[in-house]
Design a protein around this motif. Structure first.
Motif, PDB file in Angstrom:
ATOM      1  N   SER A 179       0.812  -1.232   0.000  1.00  0.00           N
ATOM      2  CA  SER A 179       0.000   0.000   0.000  1.00  0.00           C
ATOM      3  C   SER A 179       0.842   1.277   0.000  1.00  0.00           C
ATOM      4  CB  SER A 179      -0.942   0.004   1.214  1.00  0.00           C
ATOM      5  OG  SER A 179      -1.787  -1.101   1.199  1.00  0.00           O
ATOM      6  N   THR A 221      -8.329   0.061  -5.914  1.00  0.00           N
ATOM      7  CA  THR A 221      -7.143   0.834  -5.529  1.00  0.00           C
ATOM      8  C   THR A 221      -7.447   2.323  -5.562  1.00  0.00           C
ATOM      9  OG1 THR A 221      -6.353   0.797  -7.824  1.00  0.00           O
ATOM     10  CG2 THR A 221      -5.525  -0.922  -6.341  1.00  0.00           C
ATOM     11  N   ILE A 267      -7.543  -0.584  -1.324  1.00  0.00           N
ATOM     12  CA  ILE A 267      -6.117  -0.409  -1.044  1.00  0.00           C
ATOM     13  C   ILE A 267      -5.785   1.059  -1.246  1.00  0.00           C
ATOM     14  CG2 ILE A 267      -3.780  -1.116  -1.679  1.00  0.00           C
ATOM     15  CD1 ILE A 267      -5.154  -3.588  -3.035  1.00  0.00           C
ATOM     16  N   HIS A 276      -3.434   4.858   0.408  1.00  0.00           N
ATOM     17  CA  HIS A 276      -2.302   5.445   1.132  1.00  0.00           C
ATOM     18  C   HIS A 276      -2.748   6.812   1.640  1.00  0.00           C
ATOM     19  CE1 HIS A 276       2.089   5.499   1.945  1.00  0.00           C
ATOM     20  NE2 HIS A 276       1.940   6.815   1.864  1.00  0.00           N
TER      21      HIS A 276
END
Length: 374
Positions: free
Chosen positions: A46, A125, A170, A172
């Protein structure tokens, strides 16, 4: 299905002039050995593969060797998103043909609505992007904060998401209330970067990078894997490793933290300088990376050089002699006479009292210099 979740490798990290590549190669080799036993169905990374947007050739080589072993030799499907430290274009290079070996690199916002489906589980994502990039992607000038930007992205994904299936996100980013450390670069200077957990309720699991503590938050859906190594002295004593997710059904997903053992740890040692150099202060490992916080060094020339002779990986030295052990030590300067200030200062520095002779000389000097007496 078994998923291994990791993030924040920060390959090429340099702390106080020390290159961490040897430590990173060691921990990645250990990670690979664990993967041989784990035999996961998919590996998730990640973000923050690299520590900078322009990593060195040696750093890139380490990453390529690691991914080759995991994805090509061990044949583990791997999904990678970018983090705020990564260079998007550099990380994304070759991603189209890498998918033939089930290596999925997602760094572009246009991919967020298209899931990667492995064993009937959908992996969405959310590549890292700045507020301005998300604003431009949606052509929406109303987006001013990360909260609004994230909401817009999730809303966009929701139009393509089947709630009857298992859906994993997923990303960040920073979840509000998560534990931070000194080594996490802000996503955007001057902007509140944290977002509410409630934004992600449509997903069965959210696997994040950015915060380095593996237990940054307590939540039944959202997980941080944490970094593989300690990358700042604010992370001293933090366990490092990866997360293992076992999916038995949509309503039965188990998460377990697996700790890794580094080649070296970060240690902070506080005490007296002479006690340290004479070996009277216990340390975990003389080869660890040290931040020494010491007192009574005023008589020593270049104390860090002497410390490095004993502890070669000394990275930082702080003089705590002047740190007050009593909040009132320097509180009443305006109401304290000069001789008493000097007397207290000497006591703080040396842990000894002035002799009668020293006190007499101080009175003489004060009279000559301050009070202009003969």
């Amino acid at each position: 299905m078994k998923i291994i979740h990791t993030a924040d490798w920060h390959l090429g990290k340099i702390l106080n002039g020390k290159q961490f590549l040897e430590d990173q190669r060691y921990i990645l080799n250990q990670f690979i050995e664990n993967l041989k036993d784990e035999k996961p169905d998919v590996l998730i990374i990640s973000g923050d593969i690299y520590d900078t947007s322009y990593p060195s050739k040696e750093t890139i080589k380490l990453f390529e060797e690691t991914i080759k072993t995991i994805n090509v030799i061990m044949e583990i499907p791997t999904i990678i998103t970018n983090g705020n430290h990564d260079g998007r274009e550099r990380l994304n290079y070759g991603s189209t043909w890498f998918e033939f070996s089930h290596l999925y690199i997602r760094t572009q916002l246009h991919s967020m609505s298209t899931p990667i489906t492995i064993n009937d589980i959908n992996f969405y994502t959310l590549p890292f992007a700045t507020i301005s990039e998300i604003k431009a992607f949606f052509d929406d000038d109303e987006i001013k904060t990360y909260e609004q930007a994230t909401q817009k992205c999730i809303e966009h994904m929701s139009a393509h998401l089947d709630q009857n299936q298992i859906n994993i996100l997923i990303g960040h980013l920073t979840i509000k209330g998560g534990k931070t450390s000194e080594s996490e670069r802000p996503l955007t200077i001057g902007t509140v970067e944290s977002v509410e957990k409630s934004n992600f309720k449509m997903f069965d699991r959210v696997l994040l990078g950015h915060l380095h503590h593996p237990f940054s938050i307590t939540d039944n859906v959202i997980d941080y894997s944490g970094s593989l190594l300690q990358y700042s002295f604010s992370e001293v004593n933090q366990a490092k490793g990866y997360k293992r997710l076992t999916i038995k059904s949509k309503n039965n997903i188990e998460t377990k933290f697996v700790q890794l053992k580094p080649l070296r740890e970060l240690e902070e040692i506080e005490g007296d300088y002479m006690d340290v150099v004479q070996g009277n202060v216990p340390v975990k490992n003389k080869d660890n990376y040290f931040h020494f916080k010491l007192k009574n060094m005023s008589h020593v020339t270049d104390p860090i050089i002497h410390l490095k002779q004993l502890f070669p990986n000394t990275l930082s030295l702080s003089n705590i002699t002047f740190e007050s052990r009593n909040d009132t030590t320097y509180a009443n300067f305006k109401t304290t006479d000069d001789p008493t200030i000097i007397k207290n200062f000497y006591k703080t520095i040396t842990d000894e009292d002035l002799t009668d002779y020293q006190e007499k000389k101080i009175h003489q000097l004060l009279n000559q210099v301050i009070y202009k007496e003969d």
